[in-house]
Design an enzyme around this catalytic site. Structure first.
Site, PDB file in Angstrom:
ATOM      1  N   LYS A 237      29.956 -30.295 132.461  1.00  0.00           N
ATOM      2  CA  LYS A 237      29.961 -30.214 133.902  1.00  0.00           C
ATOM      3  C   LYS A 237      28.091 -30.174 134.399  1.00  0.00           C
ATOM      4  CE  LYS A 237      31.570 -29.155 137.907  1.00  0.00           C
ATOM      5  NZ  LYS A 237      32.257 -30.138 138.596  1.00  0.00           N
TER       6      LYS A 237
ATOM      7  N   TYR B 116      31.465 -17.801 126.296  1.00  0.00           N
ATOM      8  CA  TYR B 116      32.372 -17.155 125.076  1.00  0.00           C
ATOM      9  C   TYR B 116      31.331 -16.263 124.338  1.00  0.00           C
ATOM     10  CZ  TYR B 116      36.660 -19.162 126.953  1.00  0.00           C
ATOM     11  OH  TYR B 116      38.069 -19.311 127.484  1.00  0.00           O
TER      12      TYR B 116
ATOM     13  N   ASP C 112      35.745 -31.996 135.803  1.00  0.00           N
ATOM     14  CA  ASP C 112      36.683 -31.869 136.675  1.00  0.00           C
ATOM     15  C   ASP C 112      37.636 -33.262 136.878  1.00  0.00           C
ATOM     16  OD1 ASP C 112      34.196 -32.014 137.345  1.00  0.00           O
ATOM     17  OD2 ASP C 112      34.625 -32.030 139.652  1.00  0.00           O
TER      18      ASP C 112
ATOM     19  N   ASP D  29      38.788 -24.766 126.080  1.00  0.00           N
ATOM     20  CA  ASP D  29      39.881 -23.888 126.227  1.00  0.00           C
ATOM     21  C   ASP D  29      41.075 -24.331 127.253  1.00  0.00           C
ATOM     22  OD1 ASP D  29      41.334 -21.620 125.802  1.00  0.00           O
ATOM     23  OD2 ASP D  29      39.888 -20.226 126.458  1.00  0.00           O
TER      24      ASP D  29
END
Ligand code: NAP
Length: 415
Positions: free
Chosen positions: A227, A160, A281, A305
Site C-alpha cells: 500500500k 503485528y 486494494d 493475513d
C-alpha cells in the site's frame, strides 16, 4: 539426545540435520508434532494416519516418519503449567521440521497469541500459504480453478510486531507528547498507538524466499503487494526493497514489469520470472477478476493475513487452507484455522487444512511422491463426492462423512 521433561524422543528415528546449507533428511526423520487444542485433536489424528499411509505406499517401508509429541496450549498447561514451554521450542529448533494443530490463545496468559510468539521467537519469518482449487468443491466464484497462488506473507514485522500502547495510559501519553513535541505531529490525546516497523532485513529475506520458491518450481511471476501509495516509507519501501533483491540477486532469472514493456514489447522472454507489484486494494479485486495473472504474492504481514483468507474463500474455505511458517531452515507446518471449539472431539470437522499442510511438509522434506499421492487422493475423494460437512453444504448430491471417515476414504483412494 537432549533430555526433556515431558517429551519422549522416539528411539527408532534420527534427527534431520543441516548440511551445506540444506536439510539432510534421514529415512526415519523424527518429526515433532503439536496435536493442538479443540478440533486439533480430531484433525491431527486423521492427518497422521493419512501421512503414514502415503509414506508407506510411496516408499514401501524404506521411509517412515518417527512422530514425536511435543506440547503447547492446553495440553502444555496441564503438563507444565505453562502454555508454551521452552522445551517445545527447543525441540522444533533442534529437529527443524514440525507439524502443528491449532491452539487456544490463553486469556490473561501473558501472550497475545501462542502462534505469533512461536513465529517471533523462532524467527519463522515467512508465512507460506498455497491456495489452489480441488475440482468439485463448491465456490462463490464462477471459475475457482483459475486461482492458483502461493502467498508469502512477512511474519515478524508490520503492525503485528506487537508494539502498541493503550489509550489513556502513562506510556501512550509519553509517546503522544514526544511525537507532538518533537516530530510536529498533532495526535489526539485520546488515541491508542501502534507502531508499524518494516525493515530492509525483514523484507529482503521474505522476497528472496519467494523468488527462490518461484525458481525451484518454475513459476511465472512474483507480485509484490503493498500500500505504498499511502504508506511510502513502510509499504512503499517494501516494494522498492523487493525490486532491489530481485534485480541485485536474481538478475539473470528475472524481468521486471517495466523491462517487459521497455525491452521486450510486452512478450515475456522464455524461462524468466516476471517481477511486478500491485497496490493492496487492487490485488483484492484482481484475485477475483483476473486470478490467472498471479502466481506468487509476496506481502507484508497485515495484508497477507487478509489476502490469504480472501483467496481461501474462493476454493472451499478454511477447511482446505494449508500453511507453513518458515525460517532459514525451520519449517512449522500448520492448519491456518483456529480450534473451532464447538466442533471439538465430535469427529465432524474437515481435516483438509492440516492434511494439506502435511503435504507441504512432505514436499519440504523432499518426499514429493508421498505429497502428490495425498493430493491426488484428496481430489479423487472430493470427486467421488465424499466430503465433510463444510464442503457438503456447498456441494449438490454429496455424501457427508466425519473427520476420521474422510481420512479413511483419502487413504482408500491412494494409488
Ligand atoms: P476458528 O477456530 O478458525 O473457527 C471459525 C469457523 O471456521 C468455524 O466455526 C467453522 O465455521 C470454520 N472452520 C474452522 N476450521 C474448520 C475446518 N477444519 N473445517 C471446516 N470449517 C472450519 O476461529 P475462531 O472460532 O474465531 O477461534 C477459535 C480459537 O482458535 C480462538 O481461541 C483463537 O484464538 C484460536 N485460533 C488459533 C489459530 C491457530 O492456532 N493457528 C488461528 C486462529 C484462531 P462453521 O461454523 O461455519 O462451520
Amino acid at each position: 539426545m537432549a533430555k526433556y521433561k515431558h517429551i519422549v524422543v522416539p528411539t527408532e528415528g534420527q534427527p534431520i540435520k543441516v548440511k551445506n546449507k540444506k536439510l539432510a533428511v534421514p529415512d526415519r526423520p523424527i518429526i515433532p508434532v503439536i496435536e493442538g487444542d479443540g478440533i486439533g485433536r480430531d484433525i491431527s489424528k486423521a492427518t497422521r494416519r493419512v501421512v503414514d499411509a502415503a509414506v508407506e505406499k510411496s516408499f514401501k517401508g524404506r521411509k517412515k516418519i518417527a512422530w514425536m509429541d511435543i506440547y503447547a496450549g492446553e495440553k502444555a498447561y496441564e503438563l507444565y503449567r505453562e502454555w508454551l514451554p521452552q522445551e517445545t521450542m527447543d525441540a522444533i529448533s533442534k529437529y527443524y521440521v514440525a507439524l502443528k494443530g491449532p491452539l487456544t490463545t490463553p486469556i490473561g496468559g501473558g501472550f497475545r497469541s501462542l502462534n505469533v510468539s512461536m513465529r517471533q521467537k523462532m524467527n519463522l519469518y515467512a508465512c507460506v500459504r498455497p491456495v489452489s482449487y480441488f475440482k468439485g468443491v463448491g465456490s462463490p466464484v464462477v471459475h475457482p480453478e483459475r486461482l492458483n497462488v502461493v502467498i508469502f506473507r512477512e511474519n515478524t514485522e508490520d503492525v503485528y510486531a506487537g508494539i502498541e500502547w493503550k489509550k489513556g495510559t502513562k506510556d501512550v501519553k509519553k509517546v503522544i507528547n514526544w511525537l507532538n513535541k518533537n516530530m510536529g505531529t498533532s495526535i489526539r490525546s485520546d488515541s491508542g498507538i501502534g507502531i508499524k516497523p518494516m525493515s530492509v532485513t525483514g523484507t529482503k529475506r521474505l522476497v528472496r524466499k519467494a523468488i527462490n520458491y518461484a525458481i525451484a518450481r518454475k513459476l511465472p511471476s512474483v507480485t509484490l503487494v503493498h500500500k505504498g501509495n499511502i504508506m511510502k516509507y513502510t509499504e512503499g519501501a517494501f516494494r522498492d526493497w523487493g525490486y532491489q533483491v530481485a534485480i541485485k540477486e536474481f538478475r539473470n532469472k528475472i524481468v521486471t514489469e517495466d523491462e517487459l514493456w521497455a525491452k521486450y514489447k510486452g512478450k515475456m522472454p522464455k524461462g524468466k520470472i516476471l517481477i511486478k507489484d500491485r497496490i493492496a486494494d487492487s490485488i483484492f479485486q484482481q484475485v477475483l477478476t483476473r486470478p490467472d495473472e498471479y502466481s506468487i504474492l509476496a506481502t507484508p504481514n497485515l495484508n497477507g493475513d487478509y489476502l490469504s483468507d480472501a483467496c481461501a474463500a474462493q476454493v472451499g474455505g478454511l477447511g482446505m487452507a494449508p500453511g507453513a511458517n518458515i525460517g532459514d531452515y525451520i519449517g512449522l507446518f500448520e492448519a491456518t484455522h483456529g480450534t473451532a471449539p464447538k466442533y471439538a472431539d465430535k469427529d465432524v470437522i474437515n481435516p483438509g487444512s492440516l492434511i494439506l499442510s502435511a503435504v507441504m511438509m512432505l514436499e519440504y522434506l523432499g518426499w514429493g511422491k508421498a505429497a502428490n499421492m495425498i493430493r491426488d487422493a484428496i481430489q479423487k475423494t472430493i470427486q467421488k463426492k465424499t466430503v465433510t460437512y463444510d464442503l457438503h453444504r456447498q456441494m449438490k448430491g454429496a455424501r457427508k462423512v466425519g473427520t476420521s471417515e474422510f481420512a479413511t476414504q483419502i487413504i482408500k483412494n491412494m494409488r
